[in-house]
Scaffold this motif. Sequence first.
Motif, PDB file in Angstrom:
ATOM      1  N   ASN A 169       0.833  -1.210   0.000  1.00 32.47           N
ATOM      2  CA  ASN A 169       0.000   0.000   0.000  1.00 32.47           C
ATOM      3  C   ASN A 169       0.866   1.257   0.000  1.00 32.47           C
ATOM      4  O   ASN A 169       0.524   2.257  -0.639  1.00 32.47           O
ATOM      5  CB  ASN A 169      -0.921   0.007   1.226  1.00 32.47           C
ATOM      6  N   PHE A 170       1.984   1.200   0.724  1.00 31.39           N
ATOM      7  CA  PHE A 170       2.896   2.346   0.765  1.00 31.39           C
ATOM      8  C   PHE A 170       3.454   2.636  -0.626  1.00 31.39           C
ATOM      9  O   PHE A 170       3.508   3.793  -1.055  1.00 31.39           O
ATOM     10  CB  PHE A 170       4.029   2.050   1.755  1.00 31.39           C
ATOM     11  N   LYS A 171       3.861   1.589  -1.318  1.00 33.56           N
ATOM     12  CA  LYS A 171       4.413   1.772  -2.659  1.00 33.56           C
ATOM     13  C   LYS A 171       3.348   2.274  -3.634  1.00 33.56           C
ATOM     14  O   LYS A 171       3.628   3.124  -4.485  1.00 33.56           O
ATOM     15  CB  LYS A 171       5.008   0.463  -3.152  1.00 33.56           C
ATOM     16  N   LYS A 172       2.134   1.737  -3.509  1.00 41.18           N
ATOM     17  CA  LYS A 172       1.053   2.212  -4.376  1.00 41.18           C
ATOM     18  C   LYS A 172       0.741   3.681  -4.094  1.00 41.18           C
ATOM     19  O   LYS A 172       0.497   4.465  -5.002  1.00 41.18           O
ATOM     20  CB  LYS A 172      -0.203   1.367  -4.158  1.00 41.18           C
ATOM     21  N   LYS A 173       0.740   4.023  -2.803  1.00 46.01           N
ATOM     22  CA  LYS A 173       0.419   5.397  -2.405  1.00 46.01           C
ATOM     23  C   LYS A 173       1.401   6.395  -2.984  1.00 46.01           C
ATOM     24  O   LYS A 173       1.020   7.504  -3.375  1.00 46.01           O
ATOM     25  CB  LYS A 173       0.412   5.480  -0.879  1.00 46.01           C
ATOM     26  N   PHE A 174       2.676   5.990  -3.066  1.00 46.93           N
ATOM     27  CA  PHE A 174       3.699   6.912  -3.536  1.00 46.93           C
ATOM     28  C   PHE A 174       4.238   6.519  -4.912  1.00 46.93           C
ATOM     29  O   PHE A 174       5.351   6.875  -5.279  1.00 46.93           O
ATOM     30  CB  PHE A 174       4.823   7.011  -2.510  1.00 46.93           C
ATOM     31  N   SER A 175       3.417   5.778  -5.639  1.00 44.35           N
ATOM     32  CA  SER A 175       3.715   5.514  -7.044  1.00 44.35           C
ATOM     33  C   SER A 175       3.003   6.558  -7.894  1.00 44.35           C
ATOM     34  O   SER A 175       2.047   7.194  -7.451  1.00 44.35           O
ATOM     35  CB  SER A 175       3.246   4.110  -7.437  1.00 44.35           C
ATOM     36  N   PHE A 176       3.471   6.731  -9.097  1.00 42.91           N
ATOM     37  CA  PHE A 176       2.830   7.657 -10.020  1.00 42.91           C
ATOM     38  C   PHE A 176       1.780   6.909 -10.834  1.00 42.91           C
ATOM     39  O   PHE A 176       1.932   5.719 -11.117  1.00 42.91           O
ATOM     40  CB  PHE A 176       3.854   8.286 -10.956  1.00 42.91           C
ATOM     41  N   GLY A 177       0.744   7.629 -11.208  1.00 45.69           N
ATOM     42  CA  GLY A 177      -0.304   7.039 -12.035  1.00 45.69           C
ATOM     43  C   GLY A 177      -0.939   8.095 -12.913  1.00 45.69           C
ATOM     44  O   GLY A 177      -0.742   9.297 -12.705  1.00 45.69           O
ATOM     45  N   THR A 178      -1.695   7.658 -13.866  1.00 43.34           N
ATOM     46  CA  THR A 178      -2.371   8.594 -14.753  1.00 43.34           C
ATOM     47  C   THR A 178      -3.643   7.969 -15.309  1.00 43.34           C
ATOM     48  O   THR A 178      -3.722   6.759 -15.510  1.00 43.34           O
ATOM     49  CB  THR A 178      -1.460   9.003 -15.928  1.00 43.34           C
ATOM     50  N   SER A 179      -4.632   8.813 -15.505  1.00 45.83           N
ATOM     51  CA  SER A 179      -5.875   8.384 -16.148  1.00 45.83           C
ATOM     52  C   SER A 179      -6.003   8.999 -17.541  1.00 45.83           C
ATOM     53  O   SER A 179      -7.027   8.838 -18.207  1.00 45.83           O
ATOM     54  CB  SER A 179      -7.076   8.803 -15.288  1.00 45.83           C
ATOM     55  N   LEU A 180      -4.936   9.684 -17.963  1.00 51.28           N
ATOM     56  CA  LEU A 180      -4.961  10.323 -19.283  1.00 51.28           C
ATOM     57  C   LEU A 180      -4.902   9.264 -20.388  1.00 51.28           C
ATOM     58  O   LEU A 180      -4.269   8.223 -20.233  1.00 51.28           O
ATOM     59  CB  LEU A 180      -3.797  11.293 -19.424  1.00 51.28           C
ATOM     60  N   THR A 181      -5.546   9.567 -21.477  1.00 46.40           N
ATOM     61  CA  THR A 181      -5.578   8.644 -22.620  1.00 46.40           C
ATOM     62  C   THR A 181      -5.083   9.360 -23.869  1.00 46.40           C
ATOM     63  O   THR A 181      -4.855  10.578 -23.869  1.00 46.40           O
ATOM     64  CB  THR A 181      -7.004   8.134 -22.860  1.00 46.40           C
ATOM     65  N   GLN A 182      -4.945   8.598 -24.919  1.00 48.85           N
ATOM     66  CA  GLN A 182      -4.523   9.178 -26.194  1.00 48.85           C
ATOM     67  C   GLN A 182      -5.689   9.902 -26.864  1.00 48.85           C
ATOM     68  O   GLN A 182      -6.850   9.706 -26.524  1.00 48.85           O
ATOM     69  CB  GLN A 182      -3.997   8.082 -27.114  1.00 48.85           C
ATOM     70  N   LEU A 183      -5.328  10.741 -27.795  1.00 49.66           N
ATOM     71  CA  LEU A 183      -6.317  11.523 -28.545  1.00 49.66           C
ATOM     72  C   LEU A 183      -6.616  10.863 -29.883  1.00 49.66           C
ATOM     73  O   LEU A 183      -5.767  10.173 -30.460  1.00 49.66           O
ATOM     74  CB  LEU A 183      -5.789  12.933 -28.795  1.00 49.66           C
ATOM     75  N   ALA A 184      -7.824  11.103 -30.360  1.00 51.54           N
ATOM     76  CA  ALA A 184      -8.215  10.612 -31.692  1.00 51.54           C
ATOM     77  C   ALA A 184      -8.895  11.750 -32.442  1.00 51.54           C
ATOM     78  O   ALA A 184      -9.553  12.605 -31.833  1.00 51.54           O
ATOM     79  CB  ALA A 184      -9.146   9.417 -31.573  1.00 51.54           C
ATOM     80  N   ILE A 185      -8.720  11.783 -33.751  1.00 52.69           N
ATOM     81  CA  ILE A 185      -9.337  12.821 -34.584  1.00 52.69           C
ATOM     82  C   ILE A 185     -10.834  12.562 -34.697  1.00 52.69           C
ATOM     83  O   ILE A 185     -11.267  11.448 -34.999  1.00 52.69           O
ATOM     84  CB  ILE A 185      -8.712  12.837 -35.986  1.00 52.69           C
ATOM     85  N   VAL A 186     -11.616  13.588 -34.378  1.00 50.51           N
ATOM     86  CA  VAL A 186     -13.079  13.489 -34.477  1.00 50.51           C
ATOM     87  C   VAL A 186     -13.531  14.347 -35.657  1.00 50.51           C
ATOM     88  O   VAL A 186     -13.490  15.584 -35.595  1.00 50.51           O
ATOM     89  CB  VAL A 186     -13.761  13.946 -33.177  1.00 50.51           C
ATOM     90  N   ASP A 187     -13.980  13.717 -36.723  1.00 48.41           N
ATOM     91  CA  ASP A 187     -14.283  14.430 -37.964  1.00 48.41           C
ATOM     92  C   ASP A 187     -15.514  15.324 -37.858  1.00 48.41           C
ATOM     93  O   ASP A 187     -15.595  16.359 -38.527  1.00 48.41           O
ATOM     94  CB  ASP A 187     -14.479  13.431 -39.116  1.00 48.41           C
ATOM     95  N   ASN A 188     -16.503  14.929 -37.026  1.00 47.44           N
ATOM     96  CA  ASN A 188     -17.741  15.709 -36.988  1.00 47.44           C
ATOM     97  C   ASN A 188     -17.643  16.903 -36.037  1.00 47.44           C
ATOM     98  O   ASN A 188     -18.631  17.594 -35.812  1.00 47.44           O
ATOM     99  CB  ASN A 188     -18.925  14.829 -36.593  1.00 47.44           C
ATOM    100  N   TYR A 189     -16.479  17.144 -35.459  1.00 50.35           N
ATOM    101  CA  TYR A 189     -16.266  18.347 -34.651  1.00 50.35           C
ATOM    102  C   TYR A 189     -15.836  19.479 -35.565  1.00 50.35           C
ATOM    103  O   TYR A 189     -15.141  19.261 -36.556  1.00 50.35           O
ATOM    104  CB  TYR A 189     -15.152  18.111 -33.625  1.00 50.35           C
TER     105      TYR A 189
END
Length: 495
Positions: A169-189
Amino acid sequence: MEENTNGELTFKMIWLKVKKSAVRMLVYGIITLIVVGGILGICDIFVSQSQYETRITYYYSGAELGNDPWGGKEDVVSDIKSASNVSSALESLQYSDEEKDALVNLVVRNLNIIATVANEVLDEAGGVVSADYNYRIVLSQDPAIDKLLKSRNDYNNIVSAVTTNYIDNFKKKFSFGTSLTQLAIVDNYNAFQKFNAIKSYMNAFSEESNTWAQKAPGFISTTQNMSFKSLNARIQAIDLKLDNYLNFILFNGINVHGETKYIDLKLKEASDQIAIYEEEIKSLNEVLSLLMQNNGVSLPSTGTIVVTPPDTKAVTEAISLAITNKTLAETEKNVWENYKNYFNTQDFLSKTEEERKTLSDAAAALEKEVIQEYNTIMDGYKKMIEEYNTGYNVSSLVRMTAVPTQATNSPITTRIAIVVELVALLLAVIVAIIVTSKKGAMVLKRKALEEQAQVVLIENQKENAPNAIEQKESDKDEKEDVAEKSEEADDDSKQ
């Protein structure tokens, strides 16, 4: 030192008594040591308590001050002894829910976390250069726990699981994480929707990487050959390309997916928001005015009139928030008005189809370049996080440096046992001296009685000595008379 003629005890007398009692003292002492040692051993069995412990060691700067790896305060004791940590540890050992419920509080109650420092290296001024900062995790035996376990070895399993779960738990607490994802081209925007979507991703990416750069300024990825700080610089470079994409749309008035209609829509939304906040501010000011005009008035027993000012804090805070929101809406409106001015200077639809296609393709190329670079950096970013979490940075923050071991904790310590044995031995010596003295006195008394009896016998013999002589003489005369008579009788017979 000579004996005291007044009958007082002297060192010489004591030494003589000890000398006379030497053999008895040795025998009594050996017997006492054996008996008392056996009694202490039996008592130790009944009063001793087994303890099962592990040890963890921290390997990061600030641990000696009670800080966590990111500079905050770390409550090691509370984290290890927490019900959630113990419960998770028991669950990993396949205990049922009923068994966990029965054991959690008992285990927490019998857990002791003891901080220790070892292998200190000091500088010339006495400051600590390096040291091992340890915590002993001790689980004490408890009869209530014994009833719920299958064997004593389960204690080792529990304290090991509690330690391992805390470390994970200590290692998880002080590990880095991210919920960011890659981008995709949206043609109808349309172009503005694409810009805003990419911009929000870029802002989140920049903020997150900057956070990791502050928490791990010295980390450099070997796979990506950069730190989180240099990663953030690359994000800013992509952000500049995104701004170039927006400027290209504006300067050329590209209107392929209804950009002009979108501008008008956003202008109307901003204007509506401004109107809403203006009305809210007006209403709140009226409420505030009424509150200020209606102060609370009371007449206490003292006769003094007390005016209680109203609590206007909530109203003033609401007014301040409404003003802030109105300002943001006005800023948003100004942005879209500027966009509209750019579009009004260009008549995109009046251009030839080939010109419109060329401009549209150029805008799409800029968009694609931004998205591709973003996704490439995102891949590298996730590899950096994985490398940080699985590498030395996290895995070596804290380690279990002692496997579960069993020890016995007894109130009968070695010091107490030695004191008891010495006291018993002293008593045995005293008893031996007393017994020797008493037996010596008895021998002397017996000798005195024997001597007295001998004296009496001699005196009696002396008193009876004259009678014995007369008796001997009488006996002698009688023997002589008998002899004479016998001789006369012989003579007569001869005649």
